[in-house]
Design an enzyme around this catalytic site. Structure first.
Site, PDB file in Angstrom:
ATOM      1  N   ASP A 122      -7.785 -17.758 -24.842  1.00 46.08           N
ATOM      2  CA  ASP A 122      -6.355 -17.893 -25.127  1.00 46.08           C
ATOM      3  C   ASP A 122      -5.537 -16.754 -24.519  1.00 46.08           C
ATOM      4  O   ASP A 122      -4.437 -16.457 -24.962  1.00 46.08           O
ATOM      5  CB  ASP A 122      -6.114 -17.991 -26.635  1.00 46.08           C
ATOM      6  CG  ASP A 122      -6.710 -16.798 -27.367  1.00 46.08           C
ATOM      7  OD1 ASP A 122      -7.419 -15.988 -26.708  1.00 46.08           O
ATOM      8  OD2 ASP A 122      -6.473 -16.659 -28.577  1.00 46.08           O
TER       9      ASP A 122
ATOM     10  N   HIS B  58      -4.492  -3.749   3.571  1.00 48.98           N
ATOM     11  CA  HIS B  58      -4.193  -4.188   2.198  1.00 48.98           C
ATOM     12  C   HIS B  58      -5.152  -3.558   1.192  1.00 48.98           C
ATOM     13  O   HIS B  58      -5.643  -4.212   0.270  1.00 48.98           O
ATOM     14  CB  HIS B  58      -4.200  -5.721   2.099  1.00 48.98           C
ATOM     15  CG  HIS B  58      -3.015  -6.344   2.763  1.00 48.98           C
ATOM     16  ND1 HIS B  58      -2.949  -7.664   3.113  1.00 48.98           N
ATOM     17  CD2 HIS B  58      -1.836  -5.797   3.148  1.00 48.98           C
ATOM     18  CE1 HIS B  58      -1.780  -7.901   3.691  1.00 48.98           C
ATOM     19  NE2 HIS B  58      -1.090  -6.788   3.724  1.00 48.98           N
TER      20      HIS B  58
ATOM     21  N   ASP C 120       2.075   2.458  -0.504  1.00 47.73           N
ATOM     22  CA  ASP C 120       2.938   1.293  -0.272  1.00 47.73           C
ATOM     23  C   ASP C 120       3.125   0.652  -1.638  1.00 47.73           C
ATOM     24  O   ASP C 120       2.201   0.034  -2.178  1.00 47.73           O
ATOM     25  CB  ASP C 120       2.242   0.340   0.713  1.00 47.73           C
ATOM     26  CG  ASP C 120       3.085  -0.898   1.029  1.00 47.73           C
ATOM     27  OD1 ASP C 120       4.076  -1.159   0.312  1.00 47.73           O
ATOM     28  OD2 ASP C 120       2.735  -1.608   1.988  1.00 47.73           O
TER      29      ASP C 120
ATOM     30  N   ASP D  16       9.992  -2.813  -1.557  1.00 48.56           N
ATOM     31  CA  ASP D  16       8.737  -2.698  -0.804  1.00 48.56           C
ATOM     32  C   ASP D  16       8.847  -1.454   0.080  1.00 48.56           C
ATOM     33  O   ASP D  16       9.452  -1.506   1.143  1.00 48.56           O
ATOM     34  CB  ASP D  16       8.566  -3.983   0.031  1.00 48.56           C
ATOM     35  CG  ASP D  16       7.275  -4.004   0.832  1.00 48.56           C
ATOM     36  OD1 ASP D  16       6.439  -3.097   0.654  1.00 48.56           O
ATOM     37  OD2 ASP D  16       7.105  -4.941   1.635  1.00 48.56           O
TER      38      ASP D  16
ATOM     39  N   HIS E 190       0.002  -5.093  13.001  1.00 48.58           N
ATOM     40  CA  HIS E 190       0.872  -5.998  12.228  1.00 48.58           C
ATOM     41  C   HIS E 190       2.279  -5.980  12.805  1.00 48.58           C
ATOM     42  O   HIS E 190       2.584  -5.172  13.689  1.00 48.58           O
ATOM     43  CB  HIS E 190       0.863  -5.633  10.735  1.00 48.58           C
ATOM     44  CG  HIS E 190       1.321  -4.247  10.394  1.00 48.58           C
ATOM     45  ND1 HIS E 190       2.645  -3.891  10.374  1.00 48.58           N
ATOM     46  CD2 HIS E 190       0.635  -3.118  10.068  1.00 48.58           C
ATOM     47  CE1 HIS E 190       2.750  -2.616  10.018  1.00 48.58           C
ATOM     48  NE2 HIS E 190       1.550  -2.113   9.840  1.00 48.58           N
TER      49      HIS E 190
ATOM     50  N   HIS F 161       9.324  -8.097   7.461  1.00 55.38           N
ATOM     51  CA  HIS F 161       9.380  -9.455   6.904  1.00 55.38           C
ATOM     52  C   HIS F 161      10.635  -9.556   6.054  1.00 55.38           C
ATOM     53  O   HIS F 161      11.213  -8.529   5.655  1.00 55.38           O
ATOM     54  CB  HIS F 161       8.121  -9.741   6.063  1.00 55.38           C
ATOM     55  CG  HIS F 161       7.788  -8.661   5.068  1.00 55.38           C
ATOM     56  ND1 HIS F 161       8.383  -8.572   3.833  1.00 55.38           N
ATOM     57  CD2 HIS F 161       6.957  -7.578   5.151  1.00 55.38           C
ATOM     58  CE1 HIS F 161       7.916  -7.515   3.193  1.00 55.38           C
ATOM     59  NE2 HIS F 161       7.057  -6.878   3.971  1.00 55.38           N
TER      60      HIS F 161
ATOM     61  N   HIS G  50       7.121 -11.053   0.399  1.00 52.58           N
ATOM     62  CA  HIS G  50       7.194 -11.695   1.717  1.00 52.58           C
ATOM     63  C   HIS G  50       8.074 -12.908   1.479  1.00 52.58           C
ATOM     64  O   HIS G  50       7.603 -13.984   1.127  1.00 52.58           O
ATOM     65  CB  HIS G  50       5.808 -12.075   2.230  1.00 52.58           C
ATOM     66  CG  HIS G  50       4.956 -10.861   2.509  1.00 52.58           C
ATOM     67  ND1 HIS G  50       3.610 -10.910   2.698  1.00 52.58           N
ATOM     68  CD2 HIS G  50       5.290  -9.547   2.635  1.00 52.58           C
ATOM     69  CE1 HIS G  50       3.139  -9.684   2.921  1.00 52.58           C
ATOM     70  NE2 HIS G  50       4.152  -8.847   2.881  1.00 52.58           N
TER      71      HIS G  50
ATOM     72  N   GLU H 237       8.799  -1.589   8.972  1.00 46.54           N
ATOM     73  CA  GLU H 237       7.578  -0.887   8.564  1.00 46.54           C
ATOM     74  C   GLU H 237       6.550  -0.711   9.674  1.00 46.54           C
ATOM     75  O   GLU H 237       5.422  -1.185   9.558  1.00 46.54           O
ATOM     76  CB  GLU H 237       6.944  -1.622   7.377  1.00 46.54           C
ATOM     77  CG  GLU H 237       6.776  -3.123   7.556  1.00 46.54           C
ATOM     78  CD  GLU H 237       6.050  -3.746   6.363  1.00 46.54           C
ATOM     79  OE1 GLU H 237       4.964  -3.257   6.025  1.00 46.54           O
ATOM     80  OE2 GLU H 237       6.572  -4.713   5.793  1.00 46.54           O
TER      81      GLU H 237
ATOM     82  N   TYR I  83      -2.677   3.116  12.926  1.00 44.22           N
ATOM     83  CA  TYR I  83      -3.922   3.193  12.154  1.00 44.22           C
ATOM     84  C   TYR I  83      -5.050   3.470  13.134  1.00 44.22           C
ATOM     85  O   TYR I  83      -5.401   2.596  13.934  1.00 44.22           O
ATOM     86  CB  TYR I  83      -4.157   1.873  11.408  1.00 44.22           C
ATOM     87  CG  TYR I  83      -2.900   1.391  10.695  1.00 44.22           C
ATOM     88  CD1 TYR I  83      -2.596   1.830   9.410  1.00 44.22           C
ATOM     89  CD2 TYR I  83      -1.989   0.542  11.338  1.00 44.22           C
ATOM     90  CE1 TYR I  83      -1.431   1.421   8.778  1.00 44.22           C
ATOM     91  CE2 TYR I  83      -0.824   0.131  10.712  1.00 44.22           C
ATOM     92  CZ  TYR I  83      -0.550   0.568   9.435  1.00 44.22           C
ATOM     93  OH  TYR I  83       0.613   0.170   8.820  1.00 44.22           O
TER      94      TYR I  83
ATOM     95  N   ARG J 178       2.056   4.599   7.733  1.00 45.73           N
ATOM     96  CA  ARG J 178       3.091   3.554   7.774  1.00 45.73           C
ATOM     97  C   ARG J 178       4.326   4.138   7.087  1.00 45.73           C
ATOM     98  O   ARG J 178       4.199   4.897   6.123  1.00 45.73           O
ATOM     99  CB  ARG J 178       2.623   2.284   7.050  1.00 45.73           C
ATOM    100  CG  ARG J 178       3.658   1.174   7.047  1.00 45.73           C
ATOM    101  CD  ARG J 178       3.094  -0.216   6.708  1.00 45.73           C
ATOM    102  NE  ARG J 178       2.508  -0.339   5.389  1.00 45.73           N
ATOM    103  CZ  ARG J 178       1.216  -0.386   5.142  1.00 45.73           C
ATOM    104  NH1 ARG J 178       0.338  -0.303   6.129  1.00 45.73           N
ATOM    105  NH2 ARG J 178       0.772  -0.505   3.909  1.00 45.73           N
TER     106      ARG J 178
ATOM    107  N   GLU K  65       7.910   2.584   5.598  1.00 49.88           N
ATOM    108  CA  GLU K  65       8.545   1.285   5.337  1.00 49.88           C
ATOM    109  C   GLU K  65       9.807   1.446   4.495  1.00 49.88           C
ATOM    110  O   GLU K  65       9.781   2.067   3.437  1.00 49.88           O
ATOM    111  CB  GLU K  65       7.562   0.378   4.577  1.00 49.88           C
ATOM    112  CG  GLU K  65       8.166  -0.954   4.174  1.00 49.88           C
ATOM    113  CD  GLU K  65       7.154  -1.907   3.552  1.00 49.88           C
ATOM    114  OE1 GLU K  65       6.198  -1.429   2.906  1.00 49.88           O
ATOM    115  OE2 GLU K  65       7.332  -3.133   3.712  1.00 49.88           O
TER     116      GLU K  65
END
Ligand code: GLY
Ligand code: MN
Ligand code: MN
Length: 457
Positions: free
Chosen positions: A39, A243, A260, A271, A353, A357, A364, A387, A391, A408, A410
């Site tokens: 529950d 990520h 991040d 973000d 990347h 976005h 996103h 951003e 790396y 990074r 951002e």
């Protein structure tokens, strides 16, 4: 999630009704509660399209927009009031609240869906709904359609088109109203304050998890209980995992840490990423890469203005990064022919990347990036992230001094009438400013702290 003013919600529904037209009907389901075990449920988060349209915070509801329908344009199906359930699970608005507080023209309980939906679909040509998002809901729509067809002999015509509602709703969600921009400004300020606190607290010996805890706590204290996504706190080479969410490593002297993290406030995301030295001082190679990413980010942000195309910030970042990578000896090539190096994607091993976005209710966020197969021009009211990063994997064959460094930076940027506003500008990103902030925090507190000279924000 705080609901928007009734006036704003009504304006949104009117705009959607215009696009749906009198031959159409739009059906939008709320999110469902998801059981974690027995529950216990996962934290409930309303479906963003449904929230944008109705402001109604409960699960198990369905909104219908049927322009010029005799029972009104906006019908809401929801859970009935139920004192026994409300005793356990909390207040429900019920059909009365749906009308009185949320502006529904007509409201029914969920149990009446199968009876009333065919009535709302009768004699409409097309149904807009979140096509193929939830197979169970797809089946409901097909069943309601069948029910209308069954009435053909009594002269009722059934819709002949099923259309995704994304096009209509997401075009509107992409352009933020003044009230939405203000919420996003407040969300970014809260996250910025949390990032500053975390930067001040960082030191060798702490763990990634502790920095995460500082961030979550600082957001919650300021009224943002939820995060827009799982925070990423990556020390050293963990920053090279895009990520990374384990956040369970130690922070080591001499390493950078990439954070991040962004809260959600009243249903809107922030973000923000900052990368800074655990010890408070950048090493020379770290500083070289850091300054390059910052320069790329500043060039990308400068490209955010109405009329510039979506990919202008990305292209600006690639030009700076590619040139800088050649200068630092991370990629081989002719520094005089950066466009060719970009075409050959020489930057890809270090920057894999894109530069941003859309940002809004979802991190996103929704909205088309292209129009007529071309990157769309930016318009006032759009919000995007900028951003860029670099790396350098520990296994890379780059010069050794750079291996294991991930960076990074951002920010959240609102497109304004004459340029842009950086919503997340309150977190330092200039290397020296970061060092100053971190050093200040390390100085022993001399005088007594009063509300007037408090450094904590
Ligand atoms: N935090 C997810 C992203 O930056 O896209
Ligand atoms: Mn991010
Ligand atoms: Mn992002």
């Amino acid at each position: 999630m705080r609901a928007y003013s009734r006036k704003e919600l009504k304006r949104r529904r009117r705009a959607v009704a215009e696009a749906v037209g009198p031959e159409g009907v739009l059906i939008m389901p709320a999110a469902r509660e998801v059981i974690r075990n027995r529950d216990v449920h996962y934290p409930f988060r309303q479906n963003s399209d449904f929230a944008w349209l109705t402001g109604f915070p409960e699960p198990d509801a369905v909104a219908v927009i049927a322009p010029r329908h005799r029972s009104g344009e906006f019908t809401l199906f929801c859970r009935p009031k139920d004192p026994e359930r409300e005793l356990w699970d909390g207040r429900r608005h019920g059909v009365e609240g749906a009308v009185e507080q949320f502006g529904a023209d007509t409201a029914y309980t969920r149990e009446e869906l199968d009876e009333q939906l065919p009535v709302l679909l009768a004699d409409r040509e097309r149904i807009f709904y979140p096509l193929a998002l939830d197979p169970e809901f797809d089946l409901c729509v097909l069943n309601w359609l069948q029910a209308v067809r069954a009435k053909a002999r009594s002269g009722v015509t059934a819709p002949s088109e099923l259309v995704s509602s994304d096009g209509i709703l997401h075009a509107h969600r992409l352009i933020k109203s003044a009230a939405e921009a203000d919420t996003m400004r407040r969300a970014a300020r809260i996250s910025a304050a949390a990032h500053r606190r975390l930067m001040r607290s960082a030191r060798p010996g702490l763990g990634e998890q502790q920095l995460e805890a500082i961030f979550l706590n600082a957001c919650a204290e300021r009224g943002a209980r939820h995060q827009a996504y799982q925070p990423i706190v990556g020390g050293g080479a963990n920053a090279c995992v895009l990520h990374y969410v384990d956040n369970d490593d130690d922070l080591r002297d001499g390493d950078l840490v990439l954070v991040d993290a962004g809260c959600e406030l009243d249903g809107y995301a922030s973000d923000i990423t900052r990368t800074f030295p655990v010890s408070g001082r950048f090493s020379e190679p770290q500083r070289q890469l850091y300054d390059l990413v910052l320069k790329a980010q500043q060039a990308a942000i400068a490209a955010v203005k109405p009329g510039k195309r979506w990919d202008a910030p990305h292209k600006a970042a690639l030009r700076v990064l590619t040139r800088g990578l050649v200068d630092l000896g991370l990629i081989e090539g002719d520094a005089a022919d950066v466009p060719q190096l970009i075409k050959d994607e020489k930057y890809k091993p270090f920057y894999m990347h894109r530069t941003g976005h859309w940002l809004g209710m979802d991190v996103h966020d929704v909205g088309a990036y292209k129009q007529d197969r071309k990157w769309r021009p930016l318009e006032p009211g759009m919000v995007l992230t900028v951003e860029p990063g670099l790396y350098v994997s520990p296994d890379s064959d780059a010069p050794e001094a750079y291996r294991g460094i991930g960076i990074r930076i951002e920010d959240d940027v609102l497109v304004t009438e004459d340029g842009h506003e950086v919503l997340s500008r309150d977190v330092p990103k200039d290397a020296e400013e970061i060092e100053r902030l971190m050093m200040q925090a390390r100085r022993p507190v001399a005088a007594k702290t009063t509300p007037d000279n408090r450094t904590e924000t």
